[in-house]
Design a protein around this motif. Structure first.
Motif, PDB file in Angstrom:
ATOM      1  N   TYR A  59      54.532 -14.160  28.956  1.00 16.91           N
ATOM      2  CA  TYR A  59      53.984 -14.810  30.328  1.00 16.91           C
ATOM      3  C   TYR A  59      53.989 -16.200  29.787  1.00 16.91           C
ATOM      4  N   TYR A  60      54.413 -17.151  31.009  1.00 17.93           N
ATOM      5  CA  TYR A  60      54.189 -18.503  30.641  1.00 17.93           C
ATOM      6  C   TYR A  60      53.839 -19.158  31.932  1.00 17.93           C
ATOM      7  N   ALA A  61      52.926 -20.363  31.835  1.00 20.50           N
ATOM      8  CA  ALA A  61      52.703 -21.339  32.879  1.00 20.50           C
ATOM      9  C   ALA A  61      54.048 -21.938  33.048  1.00 20.50           C
ATOM     10  N   ASP A  62      54.064 -22.439  34.491  1.00 23.68           N
ATOM     11  CA  ASP A  62      55.026 -22.956  35.073  1.00 23.68           C
ATOM     12  C   ASP A  62      55.457 -24.146  34.381  1.00 23.68           C
ATOM     13  N   SER A  63      54.472 -24.809  33.876  1.00 19.59           N
ATOM     14  CA  SER A  63      54.571 -26.131  33.498  1.00 19.59           C
ATOM     15  C   SER A  63      55.492 -26.234  32.019  1.00 19.59           C
ATOM     16  N   VAL A  64      55.484 -24.917  31.309  1.00 19.19           N
ATOM     17  CA  VAL A  64      56.122 -24.861  30.225  1.00 19.19           C
ATOM     18  C   VAL A  64      57.268 -23.881  30.166  1.00 19.19           C
ATOM     19  N   GLU A  99      42.536 -10.497  22.360  1.00 20.96           N
ATOM     20  CA  GLU A  99      41.757  -9.595  23.223  1.00 20.96           C
ATOM     21  C   GLU A  99      42.489  -8.402  23.275  1.00 20.96           C
ATOM     22  N   SER A 100      41.760  -7.286  23.164  1.00 24.20           N
ATOM     23  CA  SER A 100      42.367  -6.217  23.225  1.00 24.20           C
ATOM     24  C   SER A 100      42.683  -5.562  24.721  1.00 24.20           C
ATOM     25  N   LEU A 101      43.561  -6.416  25.309  1.00 23.36           N
ATOM     26  CA  LEU A 101      43.624  -6.046  26.712  1.00 23.36           C
ATOM     27  C   LEU A 101      45.248  -5.194  26.827  1.00 23.36           C
ATOM     28  N   VAL A 102      44.987  -4.418  27.726  1.00 25.15           N
ATOM     29  CA  VAL A 102      46.332  -3.485  28.137  1.00 25.15           C
ATOM     30  C   VAL A 102      46.994  -4.382  28.929  1.00 25.15           C
ATOM     31  N   VAL A 103      46.614  -5.030  29.932  1.00 24.54           N
ATOM     32  CA  VAL A 103      47.395  -5.901  30.842  1.00 24.54           C
ATOM     33  C   VAL A 103      46.965  -7.495  30.313  1.00 24.54           C
ATOM     34  N   VAL A 104      48.214  -8.141  29.946  1.00 27.36           N
ATOM     35  CA  VAL A 104      47.719  -9.365  29.299  1.00 27.36           C
ATOM     36  C   VAL A 104      47.225 -10.420  30.780  1.00 27.36           C
ATOM     37  N   SER A 105      46.417 -11.240  30.168  1.00 27.98           N
ATOM     38  CA  SER A 105      45.499 -12.257  31.114  1.00 27.98           C
ATOM     39  C   SER A 105      45.912 -13.429  31.028  1.00 27.98           C
ATOM     40  N   GLN A 106      46.051 -14.298  31.855  1.00 25.41           N
ATOM     41  CA  GLN A 106      46.115 -15.862  32.106  1.00 25.41           C
ATOM     42  C   GLN A 106      44.746 -16.574  31.966  1.00 25.41           C
ATOM     43  N   ASP A 107      43.583 -15.575  32.121  1.00 24.46           N
ATOM     44  CA  ASP A 107      42.329 -16.139  32.224  1.00 24.46           C
ATOM     45  C   ASP A 107      41.649 -16.413  30.970  1.00 24.46           C
ATOM     46  N   PRO A 108      41.333 -17.409  30.666  1.00 27.08           N
ATOM     47  CA  PRO A 108      40.852 -17.664  29.158  1.00 27.08           C
ATOM     48  C   PRO A 108      39.341 -16.810  28.948  1.00 27.08           C
ATOM     49  N   LEU A 109      38.703 -16.742  30.029  1.00 28.04           N
ATOM     50  CA  LEU A 109      37.332 -15.999  30.161  1.00 28.04           C
ATOM     51  C   LEU A 109      37.730 -14.496  29.556  1.00 28.04           C
TER      52      LEU A 109
END
Length: 124
Positions: A59-64, A99-109
């Motif tokens: 996943y990427y930010a639109d800016s990059v 983080e041990s995420l099943v779904v990748v997150s864009q939220d730094p928290l």
């Protein structure tokens, strides 16, 4: 516990390239999604790119998008961020997070483990 160490930052002219590396140690790295974030002076930390535990989803930010590529080598327990066509607005401290995420997150928290950051400066 996961320890993360970033490397590869530096000073580059606009249009140039850098490859950042995020080396991990600790628990089984393949169980962790990894994100790259950046923070410029006076600005909030923002999402740059992320990769799933298997490496199959990115996943990427639109800016990059189209300029940066995230990848991982679970055997080397390292995640990379290839940055091409760099712009002065890409100047920031870049952090990797896990983080041990099943779904990748864009939220730094959502990320518990962070590296110390590496400075990227793009001159015009």
């Amino acid at each position: 516990q996961v320890q993360l160490v970033e490397s590869g930052g530096g000073l580059v002219q606009a249009g140039g390239s850098l490859r950042l590396a995020c080396a991990a140690s600790g628990r089984t790295f393949s169980n962790y999604a990894v994100g790259w974030f950046r923070q410029a002076p006076g600005k909030e930390r923002e999402f740059v790119a992320a990769i799933s535990r298997s490496g199959r989803s990115t996943y990427y930010a639109d800016s990059v998008k189209g300029r940066f590529t995230i990848s991982r080598d679970n055997a080397k327990i390292t995640v990379y961020l290839q940055m091409n066509s760099l712009k002065p607005e890409d100047t920031a401290v870049y952090y990797c997070a896990a983080e041990s995420l099943v779904v990748v997150s864009q939220d730094p928290l959502r990320y518990h483990y962070w590296g110390q950051g590496t400075q990227v400066t793009v001159s015009s």
